[in-house]
Write a protein that holds these residues in place. Sequence first.
Motif, PDB file in Angstrom:
ATOM      1  N   MET A   5       9.338  32.205  50.708  1.00 20.91           N
ATOM      2  CA  MET A   5       8.519  33.401  50.932  1.00 20.91           C
ATOM      3  C   MET A   5       8.082  33.934  49.568  1.00 20.91           C
ATOM      4  O   MET A   5       8.900  34.114  48.682  1.00 20.91           O
ATOM      5  CB  MET A   5       9.359  34.448  51.674  1.00 20.91           C
ATOM      6  N   ALA A   6       6.797  34.162  49.446  1.00 26.60           N
ATOM      7  CA  ALA A   6       6.262  34.664  48.177  1.00 26.60           C
ATOM      8  C   ALA A   6       6.964  35.967  47.822  1.00 26.60           C
ATOM      9  O   ALA A   6       7.199  36.798  48.690  1.00 26.60           O
ATOM     10  CB  ALA A   6       4.765  34.885  48.300  1.00 26.60           C
ATOM     11  N   SER A   7       7.290  36.120  46.546  1.00 24.40           N
ATOM     12  CA  SER A   7       7.972  37.348  46.148  1.00 24.40           C
ATOM     13  C   SER A   7       7.022  38.517  46.414  1.00 24.40           C
ATOM     14  O   SER A   7       5.809  38.389  46.290  1.00 24.40           O
ATOM     15  CB  SER A   7       8.331  37.299  44.675  1.00 24.40           C
ATOM     16  N   GLY A   8       7.591  39.616  46.820  1.00 27.46           N
ATOM     17  CA  GLY A   8       6.770  40.780  47.131  1.00 27.46           C
ATOM     18  C   GLY A   8       6.266  40.773  48.564  1.00 27.46           C
ATOM     19  O   GLY A   8       5.701  41.755  49.011  1.00 27.46           O
ATOM     20  N   MET A   9       6.454  39.655  49.281  1.00 30.64           N
ATOM     21  CA  MET A   9       6.063  39.674  50.688  1.00 30.64           C
ATOM     22  C   MET A   9       7.111  40.442  51.478  1.00 30.64           C
ATOM     23  O   MET A   9       8.309  40.225  51.292  1.00 30.64           O
ATOM     24  CB  MET A   9       5.915  38.273  51.258  1.00 30.64           C
ATOM     25  N   LYS A  10       6.644  41.345  52.327  1.00 30.03           N
ATOM     26  CA  LYS A  10       7.553  42.183  53.094  1.00 30.03           C
ATOM     27  C   LYS A  10       7.501  41.757  54.554  1.00 30.03           C
ATOM     28  O   LYS A  10       6.434  41.441  55.075  1.00 30.03           O
ATOM     29  CB  LYS A  10       7.137  43.654  52.956  1.00 30.03           C
ATOM     30  N   LEU A  11       8.662  41.763  55.177  1.00 31.81           N
ATOM     31  CA  LEU A  11       8.786  41.312  56.556  1.00 31.81           C
ATOM     32  C   LEU A  11       9.341  42.455  57.396  1.00 31.81           C
ATOM     33  O   LEU A  11      10.208  43.206  56.936  1.00 31.81           O
ATOM     34  CB  LEU A  11       9.736  40.110  56.586  1.00 31.81           C
ATOM     35  N   ILE A  12       8.848  42.579  58.625  1.00 33.41           N
ATOM     36  CA  ILE A  12       9.449  43.502  59.596  1.00 33.41           C
ATOM     37  C   ILE A  12       9.517  42.765  60.929  1.00 33.41           C
ATOM     38  O   ILE A  12       8.600  42.011  61.270  1.00 33.41           O
ATOM     39  CB  ILE A  12       8.664  44.827  59.709  1.00 33.41           C
ATOM     40  N   ILE A  13      10.630  42.947  61.633  1.00 25.52           N
ATOM     41  CA  ILE A  13      10.836  42.274  62.914  1.00 25.52           C
ATOM     42  C   ILE A  13      10.834  43.331  64.017  1.00 25.52           C
ATOM     43  O   ILE A  13      11.558  44.326  63.928  1.00 25.52           O
ATOM     44  CB  ILE A  13      12.167  41.495  62.925  1.00 25.52           C
ATOM     45  N   LEU A  14      10.007  43.108  65.030  1.00 28.61           N
ATOM     46  CA  LEU A  14       9.890  44.059  66.130  1.00 28.61           C
ATOM     47  C   LEU A  14      10.307  43.406  67.442  1.00 28.61           C
ATOM     48  O   LEU A  14       9.909  42.274  67.737  1.00 28.61           O
ATOM     49  CB  LEU A  14       8.440  44.538  66.291  1.00 28.61           C
ATOM     50  N   ASP A  15      11.083  44.116  68.231  1.00 28.72           N
ATOM     51  CA  ASP A  15      11.261  43.752  69.619  1.00 28.72           C
ATOM     52  C   ASP A  15       9.921  44.045  70.307  1.00 28.72           C
ATOM     53  O   ASP A  15       9.112  44.809  69.777  1.00 28.72           O
ATOM     54  CB  ASP A  15      12.406  44.592  70.209  1.00 28.72           C
ATOM     55  N   ARG A  16       9.666  43.445  71.460  1.00 28.02           N
ATOM     56  CA  ARG A  16       8.358  43.641  72.106  1.00 28.02           C
ATOM     57  C   ARG A  16       8.387  44.789  73.115  1.00 28.02           C
ATOM     58  O   ARG A  16       7.834  45.855  72.876  1.00 28.02           O
ATOM     59  CB  ARG A  16       7.930  42.326  72.795  1.00 28.02           C
ATOM     60  N   ASP A  17       9.067  44.556  74.248  1.00 26.06           N
ATOM     61  CA  ASP A  17       9.033  45.527  75.351  1.00 26.06           C
ATOM     62  C   ASP A  17       9.814  46.781  74.992  1.00 26.06           C
ATOM     63  O   ASP A  17      10.979  46.704  74.620  1.00 26.06           O
ATOM     64  CB  ASP A  17       9.594  44.898  76.624  1.00 26.06           C
ATOM     65  N   GLY A  18       9.153  47.940  75.098  1.00 24.93           N
ATOM     66  CA  GLY A  18       9.799  49.207  74.769  1.00 24.93           C
ATOM     67  C   GLY A  18       9.593  49.617  73.321  1.00 24.93           C
ATOM     68  O   GLY A  18       9.968  50.722  72.940  1.00 24.93           O
TER      69      GLY A  18
END
Length: 180
Positions: A1-14
């Motif tokens: 992953m390129a440095s400085g790349m930010k990740l966020i993980i989301l649940d879908r329903d709700g």
Amino acid sequence: MASGMKLIILDRDGVINYGSTQFIKHPNEWKPLPGSLEAIARLVQADYRVVVATNQSGIGRGLFDMLTLNAIHDKMHKTVAQAAGRIDAIFYCPHAAEANCSCRKPKTGMLETIALRYNVNLKGVPMVGDALRDLESAAKMGAQPILVLTGKGTKTQAKGGLPEGTLVYRDLAAVVSTLI
């Protein structure tokens, strides 16, 4: 992953769309929560990769098939894109609970796959959900568990037993306002 790349993980329903005790079984039943599409657009503008991790045991239970799930996700991608957002990838567990798979949250299989795909340690990566199992899988991976009070979130908070360090916000828009 390129440095400085930010990740966020989301649940879908709700979290992104209204949940249903009867499962979202058709694209017509997929309806975005107020402010969620704009929140995803703001994340993308702030250089976040937005990834969805969702249990979809309705497939394992025979309530809908892969074509239908793809159609629902196609609608989600299009609706998010119309709001100038983007979902980078969708990871899902199609198994019924009794299949005892490794990917169904609160297990960490889906998150392990995300970590591999993006070549990143999930330590501190925000993971947003409305159910205890979302927060538990995040905590096991060292990600930052975030509970939203949309969907099942209010009930989840009332039950207690949240992983240590869980942050609680009104909705996805409030999470995003804090992150960026």
